[in-house]
Design a protein around this motif. Structure first.
Motif, PDB file in Angstrom:
ATOM      1  N   LEU B  17      43.526  50.416  18.685  1.00 22.77           N
ATOM      2  CA  LEU B  17      42.948  49.092  18.890  1.00 22.77           C
ATOM      3  C   LEU B  17      43.372  48.546  20.254  1.00 22.77           C
ATOM      4  CD1 LEU B  17      41.189  47.637  16.833  1.00 22.77           C
ATOM      5  CD2 LEU B  17      43.117  46.125  16.366  1.00 22.77           C
ATOM      6  N   GLY B  18      44.641  48.768  20.590  1.00 23.78           N
ATOM      7  CA  GLY B  18      45.165  48.301  21.861  1.00 23.78           C
ATOM      8  C   GLY B  18      44.426  48.935  23.038  1.00 23.78           C
ATOM      9  N   VAL B  19      44.200  50.236  22.940  1.00 25.98           N
ATOM     10  CA  VAL B  19      43.524  50.929  24.040  1.00 25.98           C
ATOM     11  C   VAL B  19      42.091  50.443  24.186  1.00 25.98           C
ATOM     12  CG1 VAL B  19      42.630  53.147  24.776  1.00 25.98           C
ATOM     13  CG2 VAL B  19      44.958  52.976  23.948  1.00 25.98           C
ATOM     14  N   ILE B  20      41.409  50.286  23.045  1.00 26.01           N
ATOM     15  CA  ILE B  20      40.030  49.794  23.091  1.00 26.01           C
ATOM     16  C   ILE B  20      39.989  48.421  23.755  1.00 26.01           C
ATOM     17  CG2 ILE B  20      38.088  49.014  21.689  1.00 26.01           C
ATOM     18  CD1 ILE B  20      38.906  51.142  19.628  1.00 26.01           C
ATOM     19  N   THR B  21      40.912  47.550  23.340  1.00 22.37           N
ATOM     20  CA  THR B  21      40.967  46.203  23.909  1.00 22.37           C
ATOM     21  C   THR B  21      41.248  46.262  25.403  1.00 22.37           C
ATOM     22  OG1 THR B  21      41.935  45.587  21.799  1.00 22.37           O
ATOM     23  CG2 THR B  21      41.951  43.925  23.525  1.00 22.37           C
ATOM     24  N   LEU B  22      42.189  47.126  25.770  1.00 18.59           N
ATOM     25  CA  LEU B  22      42.557  47.283  27.174  1.00 18.59           C
ATOM     26  C   LEU B  22      41.339  47.673  28.009  1.00 18.59           C
ATOM     27  CD1 LEU B  22      45.502  47.227  28.391  1.00 18.59           C
ATOM     28  CD2 LEU B  22      45.284  49.695  28.595  1.00 18.59           C
ATOM     29  N   ILE B  23      40.601  48.678  27.514  1.00 17.47           N
ATOM     30  CA  ILE B  23      39.450  49.163  28.265  1.00 17.47           C
ATOM     31  C   ILE B  23      38.354  48.102  28.318  1.00 17.47           C
ATOM     32  CG2 ILE B  23      37.570  50.847  28.211  1.00 17.47           C
ATOM     33  CD1 ILE B  23      39.572  52.918  27.305  1.00 17.47           C
ATOM     34  N   PHE B  24      38.164  47.412  27.194  1.00 19.94           N
ATOM     35  CA  PHE B  24      37.147  46.360  27.146  1.00 19.94           C
ATOM     36  C   PHE B  24      37.426  45.280  28.185  1.00 19.94           C
ATOM     37  CE2 PHE B  24      35.627  42.275  25.582  1.00 19.94           C
ATOM     38  CZ  PHE B  24      34.306  42.548  25.301  1.00 19.94           C
ATOM     39  N   PHE B  25      38.679  44.816  28.218  1.00 15.44           N
ATOM     40  CA  PHE B  25      38.986  43.708  29.119  1.00 15.44           C
ATOM     41  C   PHE B  25      39.156  44.157  30.562  1.00 15.44           C
ATOM     42  CE2 PHE B  25      39.889  41.577  25.110  1.00 15.44           C
ATOM     43  CZ  PHE B  25      39.190  40.407  25.329  1.00 15.44           C
ATOM     44  N   LEU B  26      39.538  45.412  30.743  1.00 20.50           N
ATOM     45  CA  LEU B  26      39.632  45.958  32.093  1.00 20.50           C
ATOM     46  C   LEU B  26      38.289  45.831  32.795  1.00 20.50           C
ATOM     47  CD1 LEU B  26      41.999  47.364  33.470  1.00 20.50           C
ATOM     48  CD2 LEU B  26      40.916  49.527  32.975  1.00 20.50           C
ATOM     49  N   GLN B  27      37.261  46.169  32.045  1.00 18.58           N
ATOM     50  CA  GLN B  27      35.908  46.122  32.580  1.00 18.58           C
ATOM     51  C   GLN B  27      35.535  44.698  32.988  1.00 18.58           C
ATOM     52  OE1 GLN B  27      31.522  47.045  30.878  1.00 18.58           O
ATOM     53  NE2 GLN B  27      33.211  47.862  29.744  1.00 18.58           N
ATOM     54  N   ARG B  28      36.008  43.704  32.194  1.00 18.58           N
ATOM     55  CA  ARG B  28      35.654  42.311  32.478  1.00 18.58           C
ATOM     56  C   ARG B  28      36.544  41.705  33.552  1.00 18.58           C
ATOM     57  NH1 ARG B  28      33.247  44.785  28.325  1.00 18.58           N
ATOM     58  NH2 ARG B  28      31.429  43.645  27.636  1.00 18.58           N
ATOM     59  N   LEU B  60      32.465  36.021  25.033  1.00 17.84           N
ATOM     60  CA  LEU B  60      33.293  37.219  25.147  1.00 17.84           C
ATOM     61  C   LEU B  60      33.714  37.756  23.776  1.00 17.84           C
ATOM     62  CD1 LEU B  60      34.173  38.701  27.656  1.00 17.84           C
ATOM     63  CD2 LEU B  60      36.392  37.599  27.486  1.00 17.84           C
ATOM     64  N   ALA B  61      34.099  36.842  22.872  1.00 20.69           N
ATOM     65  CA  ALA B  61      34.565  37.267  21.555  1.00 20.69           C
ATOM     66  C   ALA B  61      33.456  37.999  20.802  1.00 20.69           C
ATOM     67  CB  ALA B  61      35.039  36.061  20.757  1.00 20.69           C
ATOM     68  N   VAL B  62      32.227  37.477  20.904  1.00 22.87           N
ATOM     69  CA  VAL B  62      31.093  38.121  20.232  1.00 22.87           C
ATOM     70  C   VAL B  62      30.900  39.533  20.789  1.00 22.87           C
ATOM     71  CG1 VAL B  62      28.612  37.994  19.797  1.00 22.87           C
ATOM     72  CG2 VAL B  62      29.987  35.901  19.839  1.00 22.87           C
ATOM     73  N   GLN B  63      30.955  39.628  22.125  1.00 24.22           N
ATOM     74  CA  GLN B  63      30.791  40.947  22.758  1.00 24.22           C
ATOM     75  C   GLN B  63      31.857  41.925  22.280  1.00 24.22           C
ATOM     76  OE1 GLN B  63      30.389  41.006  27.056  1.00 24.22           O
ATOM     77  NE2 GLN B  63      29.748  38.875  27.008  1.00 24.22           N
ATOM     78  N   TYR B  64      33.072  41.410  22.184  1.00 24.56           N
ATOM     79  CA  TYR B  64      34.198  42.263  21.807  1.00 24.56           C
ATOM     80  C   TYR B  64      34.013  42.833  20.411  1.00 24.56           C
ATOM     81  CZ  TYR B  64      39.021  43.559  20.724  1.00 24.56           C
ATOM     82  OH  TYR B  64      40.148  44.229  20.346  1.00 24.56           O
ATOM     83  N   PHE B  65      33.664  41.958  19.457  1.00 20.84           N
ATOM     84  CA  PHE B  65      33.529  42.446  18.085  1.00 20.84           C
ATOM     85  C   PHE B  65      32.295  43.319  17.916  1.00 20.84           C
ATOM     86  CE2 PHE B  65      36.586  39.033  17.342  1.00 20.84           C
ATOM     87  CZ  PHE B  65      37.521  39.768  16.642  1.00 20.84           C
ATOM     88  N   ASP B  66      31.284  43.031  18.709  1.00 18.90           N
ATOM     89  CA  ASP B  66      30.101  43.870  18.715  1.00 18.90           C
ATOM     90  C   ASP B  66      30.462  45.282  19.191  1.00 18.90           C
ATOM     91  OD1 ASP B  66      27.338  43.774  18.158  1.00 18.90           O
ATOM     92  OD2 ASP B  66      26.952  44.126  20.301  1.00 18.90           O
ATOM     93  N   TYR B  67      31.254  45.317  20.237  1.00 21.49           N
ATOM     94  CA  TYR B  67      31.712  46.589  20.811  1.00 21.49           C
ATOM     95  C   TYR B  67      32.534  47.367  19.782  1.00 21.49           C
ATOM     96  CZ  TYR B  67      34.107  49.624  24.194  1.00 21.49           C
ATOM     97  OH  TYR B  67      34.628  50.688  24.875  1.00 21.49           O
ATOM     98  N   LEU B  68      33.435  46.653  19.110  1.00 24.33           N
ATOM     99  CA  LEU B  68      34.286  47.277  18.091  1.00 24.33           C
ATOM    100  C   LEU B  68      33.455  47.857  16.957  1.00 24.33           C
ATOM    101  CD1 LEU B  68      37.451  45.096  17.403  1.00 24.33           C
ATOM    102  CD2 LEU B  68      37.298  47.365  18.397  1.00 24.33           C
ATOM    103  N   SER B  69      32.529  47.069  16.428  1.00 23.21           N
ATOM    104  CA  SER B  69      31.749  47.547  15.286  1.00 23.21           C
ATOM    105  C   SER B  69      30.878  48.722  15.698  1.00 23.21           C
ATOM    106  CB  SER B  69      30.924  46.411  14.682  1.00 23.21           C
ATOM    107  OG  SER B  69      30.068  45.899  15.669  1.00 23.21           O
ATOM    108  N   GLY B  70      30.432  48.720  16.947  1.00 22.12           N
ATOM    109  CA  GLY B  70      29.669  49.863  17.433  1.00 22.12           C
ATOM    110  C   GLY B  70      30.515  51.128  17.440  1.00 22.12           C
ATOM    111  N   LEU B  71      31.759  51.001  17.903  1.00 24.16           N
ATOM    112  CA  LEU B  71      32.642  52.161  18.010  1.00 24.16           C
ATOM    113  C   LEU B  71      32.911  52.787  16.646  1.00 24.16           C
ATOM    114  CD1 LEU B  71      35.275  51.088  20.665  1.00 24.16           C
ATOM    115  CD2 LEU B  71      33.489  52.809  20.874  1.00 24.16           C
ATOM    116  N   ILE B  72      32.990  51.947  15.616  1.00 22.79           N
ATOM    117  CA  ILE B  72      33.245  52.468  14.274  1.00 22.79           C
ATOM    118  C   ILE B  72      32.130  53.433  13.869  1.00 22.79           C
ATOM    119  CG2 ILE B  72      33.457  51.813  11.836  1.00 22.79           C
ATOM    120  CD1 ILE B  72      34.729  49.198  12.836  1.00 22.79           C
TER     121      ILE B  72
END
Lengths: 287, 308
Positions: B17-28, B60-72
């Motif tokens: 989860l940490g890595v996903i978050t890191l990569i997500f926010f790195l991009q932003r 941003l929060a919507v994008q983040y959870f959208d990204y997460l659910s996609g990854l699953i």
């Protein structure tokens, strides 16, 4: 008095460097001096192109200039580019080791000193960053930030600090409860004084060993990133970028890739040997 | 025991989860993410259209959870350069990288373990020092340089092996050696330390006392005990091999994930870079977990300490 007589009693026991380390210390010193005095040592300007002398083999001479290690695809002197490339390698490695070392050691010491949630958060973060191969983190960060010398240093510092944090953390834990630290705290020393005057000097040995071994790794990382085109940008000469160019000319000009590789190999080998030696000496467990 | 597994698995989950978050926010963090995704010659209207179609105009929060659910659902997004789902591209290249990692592991194991055992058994002898020198050299050799040297010698000068590509099995030989050399050094060192530790144990002395020859003590009794740290390191080394593949595949034009990553970076195909890096990071975390669990299965003392 006692100490001085003890020192006199065993003069022969001065720590001598083993013969296996000395030549590599000399190599390292040579490369560092070469980098510092690059403008004085290099035969020609590393970026001077001579289109009449493209891809010439080592020993070729033209207009009174001898190209001892040959020329590259733009007719630039490979030797001069290697000498200037040492600057990039050493500068990037030094800067990233210094940055990540200071950052990581501070965080590790703070985590061990304060314990509690600070410790939990910091050390979990360390676990996360350490579990991801650094080159992958570096690739994605450079892909976002864009390639440049400064960004490479930032990226390497950002991906490597947990190594120091973990060592600083473990060693601070074992030192923080020593009587002298407790006494000093009891006598009213603030956290900064405790960490910098009492704890840091006692854990510095382990950190220096990590830093030395990391230095070699940083040299390889910088070369790797430059090799992939993510590091130092042309025309600045970097060993990794030279190898990348040389790869396209392996059939016609083997020297372009071979000699920067030799320099890279010697530098990393020297650092690794010195680091190994220091670890053996400073780490009581491996003795 | 299951508490230890659970705790470790939870840690790994947090790391993922940490890595996903890191990569997500790195991009932003780096600025406008749309600028990373559009081609270099895009107009302002193109950029705005892309922003809306990709949903980057949402909170941003919507994008983040959208990204997460996609990854699953293994939805790594779409490559905007090739207009293909990232996951499809990854799957098409994965077999090549696995083949290369397998070959490299074979080289690393096949040379590293015997070398490490020999170094420990012949400790202090000149041949052990020579072997240590070889290991240190392997450790200090940049993969891209040993790769290029091999191409020069075996492909260009001798003409024995193909310089690049993946047309036949012989194409796999040089990349495997180049990639495996670095891990070889690690395996040799770990095996050496493990065997040295075991050599001091009582059962070895018993073996000597009853007149067993050294090779028999090592082969029949010692190796089994020394295997524990080696197995653990093997799991960790696979993660390093996958990361190292980026460079080796580039040198040998081997059509695996590493080459895909470099091509993606050069084409500014950020979704693809992100997908591969994420996959590599998650693989590394999972392998870390496997290493820990293997260790605790082989050596029960670890998990007992973990519970205490």
């Amino acid at each position: 008095m006692v100490s001085s007589s003890a020192a006199v009693a065993r003069p022969a026991k001065t720590r001598r460097l083993p013969w296996t380390v000395v030549p590599f210390l000399a190599i390292l010193a040579g490369l560092v001096l070469m980098a510092i005095f690059a403008p004085l040592v290099s035969p020609v300007d590393p970026n001077a192109q001579n289109l009449l002398a493209r891809l010439k083999a080592p020993g070729f001479s033209s207009r009174g200039i001898v190209y001892y290690l040959g020329t590259d695809e733009l007719g630039r002197d490979v030797l001069s580019r290697i000498i200037y490339g040492a600057r990039v390698s050493l500068l990037v490695a030094f800067a990233s080791v210094a940055l990540s070392g200071i950052f990581g050691s501070t965080l590790g010491m703070v985590a061990a000193f304060y314990r509690g949630w600070v410790e939990t958060v910091l050390m979990r973060l360390v676990d996360i960053v350490l579990s991801v191969p650094a080159i992958l983190l570096a690739i994605i960060t450079v892909a976002v930030l864009g390639p440049s010398l400064t960004n490479v240093v930032i990226v390497l510092a950002l991906t490597r600090w947990p190594r120091y944090a973990r060592v600083a953390y473990g060693q601070t834990l074992s030192v923080a409860n020593m009587p002298y630290v407790r006494l000093s705290r009891f006598m009213g020393a603030g956290w900064f004084r405790l960490l910098s005057r009492h704890i840091l000097p006692n854990i510095a040995g382990g950190l220096i060993v990590v830093a030395t071994l990391e230095f070699g790794l940083m040299v390889l990382f910088e070369a790797g990133l430059s090799f992939l085109g993510l590091g130092v940008q042309p025309p600045t000469s970097s060993w990794g970028a030279m190898l990348s160019t040389g790869r396209n000319y392996v059939g016609t000009a083997w020297w372009i890739a071979t000699f920067p590789g030799v320099a890279l190999f010697l530098l990393v080998l020297a650092i690794n040997l010195i680091g190994d030696h220091m670890r053996d000496r400073l780490d009581p467990r491996s003795r | 025991m299951s508490a230890f597994f659970l705790k470790r698995a939870l840690q790994a989950f947090v790391a993922v989860l940490g890595v996903i978050t890191l990569i997500f926010f790195l991009q932003r963090l780096a600025g406008d993410p749309v600028l990373l995704l559009v081609p270099q010659n895009a107009t302002q209207a193109d950029i705005e259209a892309m922003r809306t179609s990709l949903g980057f105009d949402r909170p941003l929060a919507v994008q983040y959870f959208d990204y997460l659910s996609g990854l699953i659902m293994f939805d790594f997004g779409r490559s905007y350069v090739q207009n293909v789902p990232v996951w499809t591209l990854i799957l098409s290249r994965l077999p090549y990288t696995l083949m290369l990692a397998g070959g490299a592991l074979l080289v690393a194991f096949g040379i590293g373990i015997p070398l490490g055992v020999a170094m420990a058994v012949r400790r202090g002898k000149p041949e052990a020092k020579a072997m240590m020198g070889f290991v240190l050299a392997g450790q200090s050799m940049p993969t891209f340089w040993s790769a290029i040297l091999m191409i020069i010698v075996f492909a260009v000068w001798l003409g024995w092996l193909p310089p690049s590509g993946a047309r036949s099995w012989s194409s796999l030989i040089m990349p495997s050696i180049a990639l495996g050399l670095l891990s070889m050094a690690t395996f040799a060192r770990v095996a050496r330390t493990a065997v040295l530790d075991e050599l001091e144990k009582d059962y070895v002395r018993t073996g000597h006392a009853k007149g067993l020859p050294m090779h028999r003590i090592v082969a029949r009794h010692l190796l089994r005990n020394a295997a524990i740290p080696v197995v653990t390191v093997a799991a960790l080394e696979i993660a390093n091999l996958l990361a190292g593949a980026v460079i080796v595949e580039t040198v040998f034009a081997w059509p695996g994930l590493g080459q895909l990553t470099v091509q993606a970076i050069n084409a500014r195909d950020f979704m693809l870079v992100q997908g591969v890096v994420l996959l590599g990071a998650v693989t590394a975390i999972v392998l870390n977990l496997v290493a820990d669990l293997l260790y605790s299965i082989i050596d029960p003392r670890i998990r007992l300490e973990g519970n205490a």
